[in-house]
Design an enzyme around this catalytic site. Structure first.
Site, mmCIF file in Angstrom:
data_model
loop_
_atom_site.group_PDB
_atom_site.id
_atom_site.type_symbol
_atom_site.label_atom_id
_atom_site.label_comp_id
_atom_site.label_asym_id
_atom_site.label_seq_id
_atom_site.Cartn_x
_atom_site.Cartn_y
_atom_site.Cartn_z
ATOM 1 N N GLU A 1 47.645 48.528 35.817
ATOM 2 C CA GLU A 1 49.253 48.457 35.735
ATOM 3 C C GLU A 1 49.787 49.667 35.396
ATOM 4 O OE1 GLU A 1 50.298 43.893 36.233
ATOM 5 O OE2 GLU A 1 50.397 44.632 34.265
ATOM 6 N N GLU B 1 46.054 40.987 40.904
ATOM 7 C CA GLU B 1 46.441 40.026 40.021
ATOM 8 C C GLU B 1 47.546 39.317 40.530
ATOM 9 O OE1 GLU B 1 47.756 41.305 35.905
ATOM 10 O OE2 GLU B 1 46.205 42.992 35.812
#
Length: 336
Positions: free
Chosen positions: A161, A268
């Site tokens: 991320e 995710e």
């Protein structure tokens, strides 16, 4: 005739292997699993039978696992572990279950995400050229250890991320030239071990097309090397139901393929553990959105820590119940 039959059967066998290898990935990030087992957590099927977690996941259609790697982690059960040796052991277990493996490099000693991208303590005082070497060496060592143990990951993430970059401040998006070099060092290390491993670059808020265009336009300008765009998708964290954002997610997936000519993958996703039906519908819709990407360029969907029960982790976006049984939300993987 016998020769023809044998050739036909061989053709079917080859076709089956090929289909399995390229099939839609339905995954689970299970980084907490070794710690859960070490602390005595027990997993149960819906009939109350105690079973191994990976078997329970496989029974629900999960065919892939994602494992995070930290550089020099501590021993805390919720924010530690996940070093090289533990990752290799987990990858071996998953492979023996017939599962595919994704490795997620955080390049930190603990959690790296949009809010924090802290350098490993051992790298804190290193110059930028030294950081480039650190990224290459760490990546090469972990992937080599996996391969030497008999596991070649199908996918490897360079950073976790990273809309604001990684290894702050050196690899911040305030300095894209340096971030691009760091990402390419990770890519080069992976491909040095095995050129067939697919490299992922991962950004959060998968429904936010503007964020993705900004990031990957910059990556393109810096000639960043990667194979797949990885996306997170958590309606909970942006305080919207999935029904309000799923169309934006699908648009962004298709736009990424068209704009950058890269495959895409939800690496995710998660929903609230106490809203089972809603999480089931979220997963069903997410899988559909990825499968709607033309030419099979939507590769799969991975749930983040479905087994990480709130009673153990304090995390409320798992898909496990207080009685140690998997949530019915996970049936979305088996049914779609």
């Amino acid at each position: 005739m016998k020769k023809i039959i044998i050739l036909f059967l061989c053709s079917i066998a080859f076709s089956s292997c090929k289909t399995t290898k390229t099939s839609f990935a339905k995954g689970a990030d299970v980084g907490w699993l070794p710690q859960m087992e070490a602390t005595g957590y027990k997993f149960y099927d819906k009939d109350g039978t105690e079973k191994k977690c990976l078997q329970l996941l496989k029974d629900r259609g999960i065919n892939s696992v994602r494992l995070r790697v930290w550089v020099n982690p501590n021993d805390d059960k919720a924010s530690g572990h996940c070093g090289k040796e533990e990752t290799v052991a987990m990858a071996l277990r998953a492979q023996k279950m017939g599962m595919r493996v994704m490795i997620d490099f955080h390049y930190s000693d603990s959690w790296a995400d949009p809010a924090k991208q802290f350098k490993p303590k051992a790298w804190e005082k290193h110059s930028f050229p030294e950081l480039l070497n650190d990224v290459y060496t760490h990546t090469f060592e972990v992937i080599s250890a996996l391969k030497n143990a008999g596991v070649t990951p199908e996918w490897v993430q360079i950073g976790n991320e990273i809309p604001g970059g990684m290894l702050w401040p050196d690899g911040s998006t305030d300095n894209w030239k340096q971030l691009g070099q760091l990402l390419n060092k990770g890519y080069d290390a992976v491909k040095k071990v095995d050129k067939n491993i697919k490299v992922i670059v991962h950004v959060d808020e998968g429904n936010n097309n503007a964020k993705f265009r900004t990031f990957f336009d910059n990556a393109t300008a810096q000639k960043v090397k990667y194979d797949i765009i990885g996306l997170s998708y958590y309606p909970f964290w942006i305080k919207k139901d999935y029904t309000e954002t799923i169309a934006d997610l699908e648009f962004n997936l298709k736009d990424m393929v068209k704009r950058y000519n890269k495959d895409v993958m939800i690496v995710e996703v998660g929903g609230e553990d106490d809203k089972v039906q809603n999480t089931y519908e979220l997963l069903k819709a997410t899988i559909k959105a990825v499968k709607n990407v033309p030419n099979n360029r939507g590769l799969g969907v991975i749930y983040w820590e479905p087994q990480g029960a709130k009673s153990w982790s304090g995390y409320s976006l798992s898909a496990w119940q207080a009685d140690g049984k998997p949530s019915l939300a996970l049936d979305a993987f088996k049914e779609n």
